[in-house]
Design a protein around this motif. Structure first.
Motif, mmCIF file in Angstrom:
data_model
loop_
_atom_site.group_PDB
_atom_site.id
_atom_site.type_symbol
_atom_site.label_atom_id
_atom_site.label_comp_id
_atom_site.label_asym_id
_atom_site.label_seq_id
_atom_site.Cartn_x
_atom_site.Cartn_y
_atom_site.Cartn_z
ATOM 1 N N GLU A 101 28.504 -43.897 61.684
ATOM 2 C CA GLU A 101 29.742 -43.798 61.983
ATOM 3 C C GLU A 101 29.793 -42.875 60.592
ATOM 4 O O GLU A 101 30.364 -41.674 59.675
ATOM 5 N N GLN A 102 29.429 -42.896 59.551
ATOM 6 C CA GLN A 102 29.207 -42.711 57.319
ATOM 7 C C GLN A 102 28.327 -41.404 57.677
ATOM 8 O O GLN A 102 29.445 -40.491 57.549
ATOM 9 N N LYS A 103 27.446 -41.427 58.653
ATOM 10 C CA LYS A 103 26.964 -40.481 58.199
ATOM 11 C C LYS A 103 27.627 -39.147 59.037
ATOM 12 O O LYS A 103 27.427 -38.095 58.767
ATOM 13 N N ARG A 104 28.864 -39.483 60.110
ATOM 14 C CA ARG A 104 29.106 -38.822 60.882
ATOM 15 C C ARG A 104 30.208 -37.886 60.290
ATOM 16 O O ARG A 104 30.666 -36.235 60.350
ATOM 17 N N ILE A 105 30.987 -38.944 59.757
ATOM 18 C CA ILE A 105 31.935 -38.392 59.051
ATOM 19 C C ILE A 105 32.035 -37.664 57.624
ATOM 20 O O ILE A 105 32.488 -37.062 57.183
ATOM 21 N N ALA A 106 30.769 -37.454 57.180
ATOM 22 C CA ALA A 106 30.556 -37.302 56.188
ATOM 23 C C ALA A 106 29.695 -35.577 56.281
ATOM 24 O O ALA A 106 29.424 -35.049 55.760
ATOM 25 N N ASN A 107 29.462 -35.321 57.602
ATOM 26 C CA ASN A 107 27.792 -34.543 57.682
ATOM 27 C C ASN A 107 28.838 -32.890 57.124
ATOM 28 O O ASN A 107 27.889 -32.557 57.064
ATOM 29 N N ILE B 94 41.340 -38.278 59.116
ATOM 30 C CA ILE B 94 41.239 -38.327 58.073
ATOM 31 C C ILE B 94 40.726 -39.762 57.943
ATOM 32 O O ILE B 94 41.156 -40.172 58.560
ATOM 33 N N TYR B 95 38.948 -39.725 57.148
ATOM 34 C CA TYR B 95 38.797 -40.928 57.380
ATOM 35 C C TYR B 95 38.282 -41.526 55.776
ATOM 36 O O TYR B 95 38.553 -41.458 54.755
ATOM 37 N N ILE C 273 28.293 -28.631 51.028
ATOM 38 C CA ILE C 273 27.274 -29.138 49.497
ATOM 39 C C ILE C 273 25.815 -28.584 49.066
ATOM 40 O O ILE C 273 25.864 -28.083 48.197
ATOM 41 N N GLU C 274 25.622 -29.031 50.048
ATOM 42 C CA GLU C 274 23.273 -28.424 50.223
ATOM 43 C C GLU C 274 23.279 -26.800 50.500
ATOM 44 O O GLU C 274 22.557 -26.314 49.754
ATOM 45 N N ASN C 275 25.128 -26.604 51.091
ATOM 46 C CA ASN C 275 24.665 -24.448 51.462
ATOM 47 C C ASN C 275 24.874 -24.104 49.878
ATOM 48 O O ASN C 275 23.784 -23.498 50.026
ATOM 49 N N SER C 276 26.166 -24.529 49.165
ATOM 50 C CA SER C 276 26.820 -24.045 47.687
ATOM 51 C C SER C 276 25.474 -24.610 47.092
ATOM 52 O O SER C 276 24.687 -23.471 46.410
ATOM 53 N N LEU D 113 26.671 -38.675 48.368
ATOM 54 C CA LEU D 113 27.248 -37.684 49.785
ATOM 55 C C LEU D 113 26.203 -38.431 50.840
ATOM 56 O O LEU D 113 26.443 -39.058 52.098
ATOM 57 N N THR D 114 24.426 -38.126 50.292
ATOM 58 C CA THR D 114 23.694 -38.641 50.806
ATOM 59 C C THR D 114 23.462 -39.949 50.876
ATOM 60 O O THR D 114 22.898 -40.544 52.287
#
Lengths: 682, 682
Positions: B293-299, B426-427, B305-308, B284-285
């Motif tokens: 745009e990819q950054k926005r939709i994956a944010n 849905i992207y 994921i990072e938090n978990s 995802l990174t």
């Protein structure tokens, strides 16, 4: 999981009957092997095998298979070279490589071949130098004597290489003298799709269907080396049950570590690497998805990471197996009790385990700092590695040989120069991706409030910093690197190159944590490991083999299947199996050359096989030879059960996985039409 | 590492004096708290707090803070909604959101608010239904009675929701009756850069400087809800040392698990998730690096994921701490000995631990299959989730309520419909990336020779399959989903949609492994955990709190600092600190609104603070209230030491981290000019 757990239980019950051991070339259990297999292996056989075997200094094994310096190793051992010789227009990884004539053989920019020509016992020299010392003075004396001994041995370090090898964690010290060859040329490589058929899903599995072979040739003074010692090719290859011998360079095992050291691995270090490599794997996978060129340039990195990751997960599983772990603890307790029961031994060696345990506690405390400030220092990139080496070499070369960091002593200069002046391509996009990743992890692990982190990222994000370093550095030019290398400390200090300045800005913190580790932790661990080794000799005898040290070893075994989930696994596969497994989709897609030439093949030819030889990472590219010392195969993997081999060998299921000599010949001949090579081998 | 290890040692020595516990709203230790803090908390106070607190059904907590249905929660709890309401042109995550008028408030497609209106003890009903049963019959009876009880309770499931809650792992069963609200609208959100200032590097750390706040409003019949119960805003906020109470919905803790269960986590499950999430994080990174745009939709995915991942690593570290782990073992042994010493207890409960241990062994054997065939079934994508739910719902709705899989019982239909008919975007590009990743892991984990793997990938690579499913499905259209949902089994069977067909092709294997798990493992674990809970009540008393179950709890504590590496950490930060930490580079870049309005701020206003309240994931968005029941803060995190809280609470260093009420007001007023909201709160 199930298999691994079940099999490890059997470990200690059967080890006395096992084909266990990565034996020294000068201490092979010949009588034991004769008893078990009826095969006489004498010192002449062993000496010939030693001189016919080679090490790829960057981390693999190989063997001479012709009198003209032809070496057989794995495709994955030459993978980096194959990628380095490729361009976006001509991708030898994807398409394979074949030199039709001698003139077509191309030099690998970073390969070095070592042939072990002499072994000398220097235990006494080393012991004398460190006698009565502990801590930093012990460690300093060990380093100085190592550097001195190596330098005195290799008077011409361009063509000779000498390494003081620590055996049994310090129970013995040997001086290994190698012929060093840096003119190594690529002769043959199949397509990656055939070499690594099944890809990561099949990696560390068996049955397999891979031609993980590459052929390279050593040149001396511009002509093929006249290699007097080489393995002849077997006429028929190995049959099930036949004894097999593997010579090669197992990298590292940890079978003699103390429980405190194993606990650190289980609880801290393995998890840390699994998390790091998993994330990097994700980055590189998605990087490869950007396009064909990105896939090409990241291929070798990604392969390496995936391979390591699978191996490390296997290690973690082994150490997480409670029954196995407790059996290691029982073994340690038996030894400790024997030592304690003898007052003289106890006085000399009794405290060694608790000393190591104390050092391990300290190691855990500095683990993150050590990893991120020093051990991951080149961040898996070409440019940072070059910058660091230039900066460090300049400072180290000002010091006497005996006081240098060990990678900058006189005997190490040829490798250093080879990597610094390598013609291998450097890909900006990949370098930026890798640096961005590692910079981000650097900050994450050291935390945002670490003074060095604050300094480095005060004015740039990890990605911006990576971009500007890679875009603005001159280190991509070989002549710039050469000038800085030759210019020494003055040139480094005056350099305006941003990457040199960056490496300089990290160097003080980096050296400080390494010094702390070496002086306060490693010195204690080494000293006490040496004590434990001596205690073990006294209490349990010397009829054993040392942990692997990326030096030449020989293991014995036989072509043998095993049981998995109650199912019998046949030890030999055939070429037919590869076609049956072919789906046409990566990584189960055979290349066109195979599909087109299928009808020419004898499909019942043996292709891959499993043996009970005790091997581990570093053995990749090892020859499998029969009792007559003839090539019957080429080790390229172990099965999934072999991954616990880092900590112990389970003879019931631990298997080496090799390409069969017959399969190799059949493919070289019928698929690749490599008449010149086939004739040379035959 | 150091800190965590040191602090966990203190665990059991001090727990009797601790602010430990996630207490039930109907079983609060009022007299203990009065003794410790001099604060009287009566049932009226607790009932008001219960009705003023809410659950975000998707996994967070919140609270009413006005009589017009205004709810305070974290930015990261509404993050998904904020992202769903954004477009490539209008990115509310980056720019923030503020509804200037009531009419500007926008509906969140997938948020559901639950308010706990009634608690009934149904222990007897449940015990009666399962009396004398074990294994599958026990498990079936438990499920059937749960479904029946819930359905009878929620006669109108659109506006009421009833959950049978298992407390003390089965020691007690309560029926929780909730008002259910699905018309929830976004009122205010700051910029992500301010809400999550410091990003992943600072996550789970303290001191902090985040305004992790969002405001949402519940509507009923198209108008703001008249919320009679709500928390008033404190005039001054909390001062160091002041008692604090946190109401909220801690997700899961594992403090009552047996050692066999904890060993499975330490040895198998945690590492498996660490490896998976680390790799996905990498994917995802790098996906985000493709473009804005990819950054926005994956944010939102990446953040989650990072938090978990950080939380799970903390759990692994806690379980890898030998001293802590052995202290848990001692506690278990004490309980077992007490039970064994009483023949009657021993007969009834003595075998429970070994029964669970046996079930755990079986669980380890099926762990990989269960994870990959069933538990990761929607592969973290919208489309696969929709396809699976449509396929499953059609089959389950054919069965009587009591026999359905638990997520398809009558009482669960409103959430199911909400997610199936959601207007959230849905992207394709993100769906393809996620599916490619999970398909690859699916093959890696189940192995290439698994029959289902062979079937799925016989004709396509993971990436090609992901692309064709996403490109060719009609499930992106809400009316298509609605028709399939309404059309039931017939419509599903006749559907030509490739994603429906794909979900169907996995369903049999998926159901089979789940059935095996539920019938043979979970039923044993549940039954015996219930026994252990009863044994614990008998041997150790009932003056305790159950493990967290994502149901409403209250914890007590006070505004309190702690020591880290010998350094005193002050419990309160100020707005000034945020500006000092600002570097201008992500994630340490305050947004323009902050920089422009800095001069208007009283920089000494308290911003974030730490309290000794016992919280865990799920408590995000919880209000911190004072003795008078007034809002003094908003929980958004715990410190790194709190991550071991899954297994035990260490009062010396375990801290909840909250936004201060004063800091929120100052920012809303001076930075965001949110007069309407400030007036409503005040």
């Amino acid at each position: 999981m199930k298999t691994l757990i079940l099999t490890l239980l059997a470990l200690n019950l059967t080890s006395s009957y096992a084909d266990e051991g990565m034996w020294l070339m000068n201490d092979f259990p010949s009588s034991k092997v004769e008893k078990r297999y009826g095969t006489k292996i004498d010192q002449k056989w062993l000496d010939h095998a030693r001189l016919s075997s080679v090490r790829l200094a960057q981390g693999c094994s190989g063997s001479f298979i012709s009198p003209q310096g032809l070496i057989m190793t794995n495709h994955h051992c030459a993978h980096e070279c194959i990628e380095q010789l490729s361009t976006s227009g001509k991708d030898f990884v994807a398409q394979g490589f074949q030199a039709k004539t001698l003139e077509d053989e191309v030099k690998c920019p970073e390969l070095e071949i070592n042939q072990l020509v002499k072994i000398t016992d220097v235990t006494e020299t080393m012991n004398r130098a460190t006698q009565g010392l502990t801590g930093k003075p012990y460690s300093d004396a060990l380093k100085a004597t190592t550097a001195k001994t190596e330098k005195e041995c290799a008077t011409n370090s361009e063509t000779f290489r000498c390494d003081v090898v620590t055996l049994f964690n310090g129970g013995k010290y040997n001086l290994y003298e190698y012929k060093r060859y840096q003119d190594v040329r690529l002769v043959f490589a199949p397509e990656f799709a055939a070499a690594f058929f099944g890809g990561d899903p099949d990696n560390f599995n068996f049955p397999r269907y891979d031609i993980d072979l590459s052929l390279i040739r050593v040149y001396e003074n511009g002509a093929p080396l006249k290699s007097e010692n080489y393995f002849k090719w077997s006429k028929s290859g190995a049959k099930p049950g036949e004894p097999t011998f593997v010579t090669g360079h197992p990298g590292r095992t940890a079978r003699l570590l103390t429980m405190a050291q194993l606990e650190t691995r289980r609880d801290l270090t393995l998890m840390s690497v699994i998390a790091l490599y998993s994330e990097l794997r994700g980055v590189l996978t998605e990087f490869s998805n950007r396009g064909a060129e990105q896939k090409r340039i990241a291929n070798d990195h990604l392969f390496g990471i995936e391979n390591s990751l699978k191996a490390i997960k296997g290690k973690f599983q082994a150490l997480s197996d409670k029954t196995f772990f407790e059996s290691k603890r029982r073994d340690e307790n038996v030894l400790i009790q024997k030592i304690k029961s003898n007052p003289k031994w106890n006085k000399e060696y009794g405290s060694a385990w608790s000393e190591i345990e104390k050092a391990e506690k300290e190691y855990r405390n500095i683990f993150t700092a050590l990893t991120w400030l020093e051990n991951n220092h080149d961040f898996d990139t070409k440019l940072f590695g070059i910058a660091k080496n230039l900066v460090r070499a300049a400072a180290e070369f000002e010091k006497p040989n005996e006081q240098r960091l060990k990678e900058y002593t006189e005997s190490k200069i040829p490798e250093l120069k080879q990597s610094l002046l390598s013609t291998a391509p450097i890909y900006d996009e990949l370098e930026i991706a890798m640096l961005t990743f590692y910079f981000t992890k650097f900050r994450e692990n050291l935390k945002a409030d670490h003074p060095l982190v604050k300094k480095i990222f005060a004015k740039k994000s990890p990605r911006d910093l990576a971009k500007s370093l890679v875009n603005d550095t001159e280190l991509k030019k070989i002549d710039v690197r050469e000038a800085l290398f030759k210019g020494g400390l003055k040139a480094i200090r005056e350099s305006k190159d941003p990457f040199i300045q960056f490496a300089l800005s990290m160097d003080a913190d980096s050296r400080a944590i390494r010094k702390k580790y070496e002086d306060e932790i490693e010195s204690v661990t080494k000293k006490n490991a040496e004590k434990i080794a001596k205690a073990r000799f006294l209490a349990l005898g010397t009829d054993t083999y040392p942990d692997a040290t990326f030096t030449l070893r020989i293991s014995y075994g036989s072509v043998e299947g095993y049981k998995e989930n109650g199912k019998k696994i046949n030890p030999v596969t055939t070429l037919a199996g590869a076609f049956e497994r072919h789906t046409g989709y990566e990584p189960f897609a055979l290349p066109a050359s195979w599909l087109e030439n299928k009808s020419k093949l004898n499909l019942s030819t043996p292709f891959n096989f499993a043996t009970s030889n005790d091997i581990i990472g570093g053995n990749s590219g090892s020859p499998v030879v029969n009792s007559a010392g003839e090539i019957v195969g080429l080790v390229f993997d172990g099965n999934i059960q072999s991954l616990g081999g880092d900590y112990g060998f389970d003879p019931t299921v631990n298997r080496a996985v090799a390409v069969h000599s017959e399969g190799m010949l059949e493919a070289l001949d019928k698929i690749y039409g490599a008449k010149r090579i086939v004739n040379e081998i035959k």
